[in-house]
Design an enzyme around this catalytic site. Structure first.
Site, PDB file in Angstrom:
ATOM      1  N   GLU A  81      79.735  87.386   7.109  1.00 26.11           N
ATOM      2  CA  GLU A  81      79.752  86.822   8.081  1.00 26.11           C
ATOM      3  C   GLU A  81      81.558  85.768   7.861  1.00 26.11           C
ATOM      4  OE1 GLU A  81      77.129  82.758   7.356  1.00 26.11           O
ATOM      5  OE2 GLU A  81      78.040  82.327   9.614  1.00 26.11           O
ATOM      6  N   GLU A 132      86.215  75.617   5.403  1.00 29.61           N
ATOM      7  CA  GLU A 132      85.216  76.562   4.249  1.00 29.61           C
ATOM      8  C   GLU A 132      86.058  77.572   3.025  1.00 29.61           C
ATOM      9  OE1 GLU A 132      80.867  76.542   5.328  1.00 29.61           O
ATOM     10  OE2 GLU A 132      82.036  75.636   7.327  1.00 29.61           O
ATOM     11  N   ASP A 158      78.963  83.506  13.431  1.00 30.39           N
ATOM     12  CA  ASP A 158      78.565  82.493  13.810  1.00 30.39           C
ATOM     13  C   ASP A 158      79.386  81.397  14.946  1.00 30.39           C
ATOM     14  OD1 ASP A 158      77.975  79.534  12.957  1.00 30.39           O
ATOM     15  OD2 ASP A 158      77.144  79.501  11.593  1.00 30.39           O
ATOM     16  N   HIS A 200      81.594  78.620  13.377  1.00 32.77           N
ATOM     17  CA  HIS A 200      82.520  79.102  13.121  1.00 32.77           C
ATOM     18  C   HIS A 200      83.895  79.580  14.035  1.00 32.77           C
ATOM     19  CE1 HIS A 200      80.701  78.493   8.805  1.00 32.77           C
ATOM     20  NE2 HIS A 200      80.340  79.677   9.121  1.00 32.77           N
ATOM     21  N   HIS A 226      74.472  83.454  13.924  1.00 33.28           N
ATOM     22  CA  HIS A 226      74.247  82.407  13.782  1.00 33.28           C
ATOM     23  C   HIS A 226      73.680  81.465  14.649  1.00 33.28           C
ATOM     24  CE1 HIS A 226      74.279  82.457   9.216  1.00 33.28           C
ATOM     25  NE2 HIS A 226      72.991  82.626   9.279  1.00 33.28           N
ATOM     26  N   ARG A 275      77.413  71.702  15.377  1.00 35.76           N
ATOM     27  CA  ARG A 275      76.518  72.121  13.969  1.00 35.76           C
ATOM     28  C   ARG A 275      75.266  71.167  13.980  1.00 35.76           C
ATOM     29  NH1 ARG A 275      78.381  75.002   8.171  1.00 35.76           N
ATOM     30  NH2 ARG A 275      77.002  76.779   9.412  1.00 35.76           N
ATOM     31  N   GLU A 320      71.532  77.634  11.835  1.00 39.45           N
ATOM     32  CA  GLU A 320      71.803  77.286  10.746  1.00 39.45           C
ATOM     33  C   GLU A 320      72.206  76.101  10.997  1.00 39.45           C
ATOM     34  OE1 GLU A 320      74.658  79.035   7.477  1.00 39.45           O
ATOM     35  OE2 GLU A 320      75.267  79.288   8.937  1.00 39.45           O
TER      36      GLU A 320
HETATM   37  C1  LER Z   1      78.472  78.718   6.531  1.00 41.79           C
HETATM   38  O1  LER Z   1      79.563  77.524   7.014  1.00 41.79           O
HETATM   39  C2  LER Z   1      77.861  79.236   6.991  1.00 41.79           C
HETATM   40  O2  LER Z   1      77.669  79.842   8.075  1.00 41.79           O
HETATM   41  C3  LER Z   1      76.650  80.003   6.082  1.00 41.79           C
HETATM   42  O3  LER Z   1      76.195  80.585   6.671  1.00 41.79           O
HETATM   43  C4  LER Z   1      77.788  81.531   4.911  1.00 41.79           C
HETATM   44  O4  LER Z   1      77.352  80.714   3.845  1.00 41.79           O
HETATM   45 MN    MN Z   2      76.512  80.760   9.366  1.00 43.81          MN
END
Ligand code: LER
Ligand code: MN
Length: 273
Positions: A151, A157, A184, A187, A210, A216, A245
């Site tokens: 990912e 992070e 994701d 991100h 994700h 978020r 998530e």
């Molecule tokens: C953390 O920001 C994230 O998106 C998780 O899925 C990865 O550890």
């Molecule tokens: Mn994620």
């Protein structure tokens, strides 16, 4: 596509990125709300009792979409780029157990922050530590028919593999069938040039996605361009899991409910089976 939600056990640390905590209660709630699956964010494989989990999933007609390993880094401080042999051995052992678990539930194990940071060291050195562990876990995953999904995670992070282009380049370098990608969109909103174009450029690796909005929060509660995301996923023929998530904001039940209403209850409903 299918819709899943990230959950953790009661013992998960405060920094776990999950909507619900408590495996049994979360599975019951996710099913009632209209999710098709749950992603298990685990600190250690011992958090799961397989007989109980199987029963809860069966009773609630739910699947495990994937096992995620972020807590192995966030709560236990273990990562692929750590140079300490004892910590590497501990990480490898946990990953093999996650892979065993995934071989019964979902066949996918995520590698997010657990890949570890570069942390001021020479890039080539940290990368070699990562690659060494990547090949070891790939050897085990390939025996068990499990796919590892790497990912891209934003720079605030971690300082290693932030966008899809960098992650595709790494996947080409790893060159193992068991290594694929888990973009994701939270991100991607920070790191990728254009979300849609980046999905399309890197389509050969996309195995799992994700979902969260720009803040978020639940999809629909920020300013993410969801038309662009669904259009790109359709262009690349993506028909897998989309997993929420998100932060449990303003509370877990409301976040989970709003995400389903937005994704399955409105204009995007046709993308879900
Ligand atoms: C953390 O920001 C994230 O998106 C998780 O899925 C990865 O550890
Ligand atoms: Mn994620």
């Amino acid at each position: 596509m299918k819709l899943s939600v990230a959950i953790a056990s009661d013992g998960a640390s405060a920094n776990a990125f999950v909507v619900f905590r408590g495996l049994k209660e979360s599975i019951i709630k996710a099913s009632k709300l209209g999710y098709d699956g749950v992603e298990l964010a685990l600190k250690s494989p011992e958090e799961v009792n397989k007989a109980e989990l199987t029963q809860w999933l069966r009773d609630n007609n739910l699947e495990v979409s994937a096992i995620s390993s972020g807590q192995v880094f966030a709560a236990r401080g273990l990562s692929f780029t750590d140079e300490d042999p004892e910590k590497r051995a501990e990480l490898y052992q946990s990953f093999c157990q996650f892979i065993d678990l995934a071989s019964d539930y979902g066949n996918l194990v995520n590698i997010g922050r657990t890949r570890g940071p570069i942390a001021g060291r020479e890039y080539a050195y940290a990368e070699s530590l990562f690659l060494d562990m990547a090949h070891k876990v790939a050897d085990y995953a390939e025996k068990r028919g499990v796919t590892l999904i790497l990912e891209p995670v934003n720079r605030y992070e971690i300082d290693f593999l932030n966008n899809l282009d960098q992650t595709s380049a790494m996947l080409r370098k790893i060159n193992r069938p068991s290594f694929q990608m888990m973009p994701d969109v939270f991100h991607m909103n920070i790191e990728d040039d254009h979300i849609g174009d980046s999905f399309i450029r890197n389509k050969e690796w996309v195995r799992y996605v994700h979902f969260a909005d720009t803040n978020r929060h639940a999809p629909g509660d920020g300013h993410m361009d969801w038309d662009e995301i669904f259009s790109a996923l359709t262009t690349i023929g993506y028909d897998g899991w989309t997993t929420c998530e998100t932060l449990p904001y303003p509370d877990p039940d409301t976040a989970a409910k709003r995400a389903v209403a937005f994704l399955k209850g409105g204009q995007y409903a046709t993308y879900y089976r």
